[in-house]
Design a protein around this motif. Structure first.
Motif, PDB file in Angstrom:
ATOM      1  N   PHE A   1      37.058  32.133  43.256  1.00  0.00           N
ATOM      2  CA  PHE A   1      37.274  30.630  43.416  1.00  0.00           C
ATOM      3  C   PHE A   1      38.633  30.778  44.279  1.00  0.00           C
ATOM      4  O   PHE A   1      39.564  31.383  44.217  1.00  0.00           O
ATOM      5  CB  PHE A   1      37.674  29.946  42.019  1.00  0.00           C
ATOM      6  N   ASP A   2      38.754  30.035  45.553  1.00  0.00           N
ATOM      7  CA  ASP A   2      40.024  29.829  46.211  1.00  0.00           C
ATOM      8  C   ASP A   2      41.055  29.170  45.565  1.00  0.00           C
ATOM      9  O   ASP A   2      41.030  27.990  45.292  1.00  0.00           O
ATOM     10  CB  ASP A   2      39.605  29.420  47.673  1.00  0.00           C
ATOM     11  N   PRO A   3      42.105  29.802  45.187  1.00  0.00           N
ATOM     12  CA  PRO A   3      43.096  29.002  44.459  1.00  0.00           C
ATOM     13  C   PRO A   3      44.091  28.349  45.157  1.00  0.00           C
ATOM     14  O   PRO A   3      44.654  27.479  44.712  1.00  0.00           O
ATOM     15  CB  PRO A   3      44.083  30.646  43.884  1.00  0.00           C
ATOM     16  N   SER A   4      43.832  28.452  46.462  1.00  0.00           N
ATOM     17  CA  SER A   4      44.947  27.995  47.478  1.00  0.00           C
ATOM     18  C   SER A   4      44.215  26.393  47.592  1.00  0.00           C
ATOM     19  O   SER A   4      44.959  25.401  48.051  1.00  0.00           O
ATOM     20  CB  SER A   4      44.966  28.480  48.771  1.00  0.00           C
ATOM     21  N   ARG A   5      43.047  26.260  46.868  1.00  0.00           N
ATOM     22  CA  ARG A   5      42.533  24.820  47.262  1.00  0.00           C
ATOM     23  C   ARG A   5      41.929  24.416  45.673  1.00  0.00           C
ATOM     24  O   ARG A   5      41.112  23.559  45.865  1.00  0.00           O
ATOM     25  CB  ARG A   5      41.194  25.097  47.889  1.00  0.00           C
ATOM     26  N   GLU A   6      42.957  24.765  44.984  1.00  0.00           N
ATOM     27  CA  GLU A   6      42.322  24.311  43.564  1.00  0.00           C
ATOM     28  C   GLU A   6      42.657  22.865  43.419  1.00  0.00           C
ATOM     29  O   GLU A   6      41.884  22.105  42.559  1.00  0.00           O
ATOM     30  CB  GLU A   6      43.553  24.953  42.660  1.00  0.00           C
TER      31      GLU A   6
ATOM     32  N   CYS B   1      26.727  30.151  41.484  1.00  0.00           N
ATOM     33  CA  CYS B   1      28.132  29.179  41.193  1.00  0.00           C
ATOM     34  C   CYS B   1      28.291  28.888  42.817  1.00  0.00           C
ATOM     35  O   CYS B   1      28.840  27.773  42.996  1.00  0.00           O
ATOM     36  CB  CYS B   1      29.550  29.940  40.620  1.00  0.00           C
ATOM     37  N   ILE B   2      28.277  29.653  43.694  1.00  0.00           N
ATOM     38  CA  ILE B   2      28.413  29.314  45.168  1.00  0.00           C
ATOM     39  C   ILE B   2      27.561  28.206  45.584  1.00  0.00           C
ATOM     40  O   ILE B   2      27.773  27.240  45.980  1.00  0.00           O
ATOM     41  CB  ILE B   2      28.422  30.602  46.201  1.00  0.00           C
ATOM     42  N   ASP B   3      26.283  28.525  45.184  1.00  0.00           N
ATOM     43  CA  ASP B   3      25.036  27.499  45.611  1.00  0.00           C
ATOM     44  C   ASP B   3      25.408  26.233  44.848  1.00  0.00           C
ATOM     45  O   ASP B   3      25.498  24.788  45.494  1.00  0.00           O
ATOM     46  CB  ASP B   3      23.833  27.974  45.228  1.00  0.00           C
ATOM     47  N   SER B   4      25.779  26.044  43.631  1.00  0.00           N
ATOM     48  CA  SER B   4      26.155  24.905  42.855  1.00  0.00           C
ATOM     49  C   SER B   4      27.332  24.080  43.276  1.00  0.00           C
ATOM     50  O   SER B   4      27.323  22.809  43.391  1.00  0.00           O
ATOM     51  CB  SER B   4      26.196  25.115  41.257  1.00  0.00           C
ATOM     52  N   CYS B   5      28.563  24.863  43.544  1.00  0.00           N
ATOM     53  CA  CYS B   5      29.637  24.157  44.440  1.00  0.00           C
ATOM     54  C   CYS B   5      29.320  23.577  45.746  1.00  0.00           C
ATOM     55  O   CYS B   5      29.806  22.601  46.217  1.00  0.00           O
ATOM     56  CB  CYS B   5      30.941  25.274  44.391  1.00  0.00           C
ATOM     57  N   SER B   6      28.558  24.474  46.411  1.00  0.00           N
ATOM     58  CA  SER B   6      28.203  24.200  47.836  1.00  0.00           C
ATOM     59  C   SER B   6      27.308  22.794  47.788  1.00  0.00           C
ATOM     60  O   SER B   6      27.501  21.829  48.486  1.00  0.00           O
ATOM     61  CB  SER B   6      27.300  25.082  48.653  1.00  0.00           C
ATOM     62  N   LEU B   7      26.309  22.696  46.836  1.00  0.00           N
ATOM     63  CA  LEU B   7      25.648  21.289  46.686  1.00  0.00           C
ATOM     64  C   LEU B   7      26.405  20.105  46.525  1.00  0.00           C
ATOM     65  O   LEU B   7      26.138  19.204  46.935  1.00  0.00           O
ATOM     66  CB  LEU B   7      24.597  21.611  45.668  1.00  0.00           C
ATOM     67  N   GLN B   8      27.349  20.344  45.510  1.00  0.00           N
ATOM     68  CA  GLN B   8      28.380  19.305  45.080  1.00  0.00           C
ATOM     69  C   GLN B   8      29.398  18.840  46.320  1.00  0.00           C
ATOM     70  O   GLN B   8      29.435  17.734  46.590  1.00  0.00           O
ATOM     71  CB  GLN B   8      28.975  19.560  43.897  1.00  0.00           C
ATOM     72  N   ARG B   9      29.931  19.721  46.927  1.00  0.00           N
ATOM     73  CA  ARG B   9      30.770  19.865  47.815  1.00  0.00           C
ATOM     74  C   ARG B   9      30.240  19.144  49.389  1.00  0.00           C
ATOM     75  O   ARG B   9      30.800  18.211  49.997  1.00  0.00           O
ATOM     76  CB  ARG B   9      31.528  21.035  48.311  1.00  0.00           C
TER      77      ARG B   9
ATOM     78  N   LEU C   1      34.261  26.059  47.377  1.00  0.00           N
ATOM     79  CA  LEU C   1      35.500  26.300  46.909  1.00  0.00           C
ATOM     80  C   LEU C   1      35.191  27.821  46.447  1.00  0.00           C
ATOM     81  O   LEU C   1      36.181  28.798  46.052  1.00  0.00           O
ATOM     82  CB  LEU C   1      36.067  25.460  45.786  1.00  0.00           C
ATOM     83  N   VAL C   2      33.970  28.258  46.382  1.00  0.00           N
ATOM     84  CA  VAL C   2      33.744  29.555  45.799  1.00  0.00           C
ATOM     85  C   VAL C   2      32.838  30.402  46.879  1.00  0.00           C
ATOM     86  O   VAL C   2      31.891  29.709  47.392  1.00  0.00           O
ATOM     87  CB  VAL C   2      32.880  29.425  44.326  1.00  0.00           C
ATOM     88  N   ARG C   3      33.258  31.617  47.221  1.00  0.00           N
ATOM     89  CA  ARG C   3      32.454  32.228  48.202  1.00  0.00           C
ATOM     90  C   ARG C   3      32.656  33.695  47.852  1.00  0.00           C
ATOM     91  O   ARG C   3      33.643  34.267  46.925  1.00  0.00           O
ATOM     92  CB  ARG C   3      33.196  31.686  49.490  1.00  0.00           C
ATOM     93  N   TYR C   4      31.848  34.467  48.371  1.00  0.00           N
ATOM     94  CA  TYR C   4      31.989  36.032  48.567  1.00  0.00           C
ATOM     95  C   TYR C   4      33.229  36.144  49.205  1.00  0.00           C
ATOM     96  O   TYR C   4      33.533  35.801  50.329  1.00  0.00           O
ATOM     97  CB  TYR C   4      30.964  36.672  49.239  1.00  0.00           C
ATOM     98  N   THR C   5      34.176  37.391  48.791  1.00  0.00           N
ATOM     99  CA  THR C   5      35.455  37.582  49.362  1.00  0.00           C
ATOM    100  C   THR C   5      35.648  39.191  49.302  1.00  0.00           C
ATOM    101  O   THR C   5      35.241  39.477  48.186  1.00  0.00           O
ATOM    102  CB  THR C   5      36.423  36.840  48.923  1.00  0.00           C
ATOM    103  N   ARG C   6      36.628  39.720  49.762  1.00  0.00           N
ATOM    104  CA  ARG C   6      37.011  40.883  49.651  1.00  0.00           C
ATOM    105  C   ARG C   6      38.139  41.246  48.743  1.00  0.00           C
ATOM    106  O   ARG C   6      39.322  41.149  49.337  1.00  0.00           O
ATOM    107  CB  ARG C   6      37.248  41.593  50.953  1.00  0.00           C
ATOM    108  N   GLY C   7      37.925  41.245  47.470  1.00  0.00           N
ATOM    109  CA  GLY C   7      38.822  41.414  46.503  1.00  0.00           C
ATOM    110  C   GLY C   7      39.978  40.468  46.633  1.00  0.00           C
ATOM    111  O   GLY C   7      39.742  39.097  46.529  1.00  0.00           O
ATOM    112  N   THR C   8      41.342  40.974  46.422  1.00  0.00           N
ATOM    113  CA  THR C   8      42.514  39.958  46.513  1.00  0.00           C
ATOM    114  C   THR C   8      43.148  40.072  48.005  1.00  0.00           C
ATOM    115  O   THR C   8      44.332  39.719  48.076  1.00  0.00           O
ATOM    116  CB  THR C   8      43.273  40.628  45.490  1.00  0.00           C
ATOM    117  N   VAL C   9      42.551  40.680  48.980  1.00  0.00           N
ATOM    118  CA  VAL C   9      43.085  40.732  50.305  1.00  0.00           C
ATOM    119  C   VAL C   9      43.184  39.347  50.901  1.00  0.00           C
ATOM    120  O   VAL C   9      42.414  38.433  50.661  1.00  0.00           O
ATOM    121  CB  VAL C   9      42.208  41.454  51.361  1.00  0.00           C
ATOM    122  N   LYS C  10      44.415  39.007  51.196  1.00  0.00           N
ATOM    123  CA  LYS C  10      44.758  37.775  51.739  1.00  0.00           C
ATOM    124  C   LYS C  10      45.339  37.782  53.093  1.00  0.00           C
ATOM    125  O   LYS C  10      46.345  38.540  53.581  1.00  0.00           O
ATOM    126  CB  LYS C  10      45.777  37.050  50.903  1.00  0.00           C
TER     127      LYS C  10
END
Length: 416
Positions: free
Chosen positions: A200-205, A238-246, A254-263
């Motif tokens: 989950f993208d914490p910057s867009r909480e 969770c990605i599919d469900s969040c995408s459907l709602q958004r 707000l949820v996606r595949y990401t490479r660990g904690t790299v920012k």
């Protein structure tokens, strides 16, 4: 657009995996299953090759190669295996579909529950018989089932695994991943800051609508907003469900595949853990390929008759030693072999037929004799070299040593 959601893509992988797992034992390569460990003979059939239990070092190499590959895959892609290809996840997804089918067949809760358990039990029997087909001949197994002539060991194994799978699908499912699976326990130790995860993208909480669709759809029952958790299997529900709602509001997930904690790509360069595991995997792979390349599809042993160490032939003629010859033809075709002996001048090898044929994927035992003239025997114990050669492929050969005994002599030269 087909396969536009992760769920549809996962189901495509699921059906492909199921088809491969069901069909693989029935595919014949040189007369045997493409992949099967035959319990009755303790042989592994692997795409046209038969690995005997006496070649156990192959199993060790395969295990090490698999273990290192799992570690490397985990460092790179996290728990993608768990969410996309693990049989536990696959069976759990099908079990949920079965429950949906049962609720469609009857709106009455008690009836639909009963139907669900019946269908799960039947499905478990199918899974169990597929599993057993990797350990016994699948064609013989189907024939035994159809004609009700299945043996007691196979029958009770079928009952046991059917009941085990049923209990798993009816009451456990993803709980196994969170509490029992050893892979889930140690996978966190291999994660680094560039491992592929779902986050989950914490910057867009502040954009989260609090609908909890991601929580309701998660098969592991976790809240992805709480950060990386050991229960997460990277299934992307969770990605599919969040995408459907958004998408209803024209916004991105707000949820996606990401490479660990790299920012912001602030960590780049080589990953030592990946480099070391890749090197180790390559070394084990080369060793495995080398062992396959030098593997000789025949083995034999020469065992001297210990009950009668030697026989005297004639008054001043020859000495005879008897041996048992054991040959394993590890190829899937009958082969013709020639046996020869060296180590004693003018030694004569006697056996019933030479060259001789050994049936495919089998072992034979035969009696052989070696005659040696007295005048050519110097030591009481002489080492003989027996060479077994494939007559159609002379490069395929094996050598074994055995001792040839000569009677002791007294100080006066009398044999004792």
């Amino acid at each position: 657009m087909p396969f536009k959601t992760y769920r549809s893509k996962r189901w495509m992988v699921l059906w492909l995996q199921a088809a491969v797992m069901i069909v693989l034992p029935f595919i014949r390569v040189r007369g045997q299953s493409a992949l099967r460990f035959d319990v009755s003979t303790l042989k592994l059939y692997f795409f046209g090759s038969a690995i005997w239990i006496s070649e156990a070092y192959f199993f060790l190499l395969v295990f090490l190669l698999f273990a290192i590959g799992v570690m490397l895959f985990t460092v790179l892609y996290g728990r993608i295996w768990c969410g996309w290809a693990c049989p536990q996840t696959t069976l759990s997804d099908i079990a949920r579909r079965i429950e949906t089918l049962a609720s469609w067949m009857s709106r009455h809760h008690a009836v639909s529950t009963f139907l669900s358990h019946v269908l799960l039990l039947l499905f478990s029997c199918l899974v169990a018989i597929t599993f057993i087909a990797y350990f016994v001949s699948p064609y013989d197994l189907l024939n035994d089932v159809l004609f009700r002539s299945i043996g007691p060991w196979t029958f009770w194994s079928w009952i046991f695994f059917s009941f085990l799978v049923y209990l798993n699908l009816a009451f456990v499912r993803q709980r196994f991943c969170a509490s029992v699976c050893p892979y889930a326990r140690f996978q966190s130790a291999f994660f680094d800051d560039s491992t592929l995860t779902i986050a989950f993208d914490p910057s867009r909480e502040g954009e989260c609508m609090g609908c909890k669709a991601c929580v309701r759809t998660c098969p592991a029952g976790i809240d992805i907003r709480d950060g990386l958790q050991v229960e997460c299997i990277n299934c992307a529900e969770c990605i599919d469900s969040c995408s459907l709602q958004r998408q209803r509001y024209g916004k991105d997930t707000l949820v996606r595949y990401t490479r660990g904690t790299v920012k912001h790509d602030d960590q780049k360069g080589a990953r030592p853990r990946v480099l070391w595991l890749s090197l180790l995997f390559a070394v084990m792979g080369v060793m495995f390929v080398y062992q396959i390349a030098i593997r000789v599809p025949v083995a034999f042993w020469v065992l001297r008759d210990s009950k009668q160490p030697y026989h005297q032939v004639g008054v001043q003629g020859s000495i005879l030693n008897a041996y048992d010859l054991i040959i394993e033809n590890r190829s899937l075709s009958p082969e013709t072999y020639q046996l020869s002996v060296s180590g004693i001048k003018n030694a004569e090898l006697v056996l019933r037929g030479n060259p001789f044929v050994v049936p495919a994927n089998s072992s034979v035992t035969m009696r052989i004799y070696v005659f040696a003239p007295r005048k050519d025997l110097i030591e009481r114990v002489t080492r003989l070299n027996f060479t077994l050669t494939n007559t159609s492929s002379p490069d395929i050969r094996a050598v074994q040593e055995a001792s040839f005994l000569y009677p002791d002599r007294s100080d006066k030269g009398v044999e004792i």
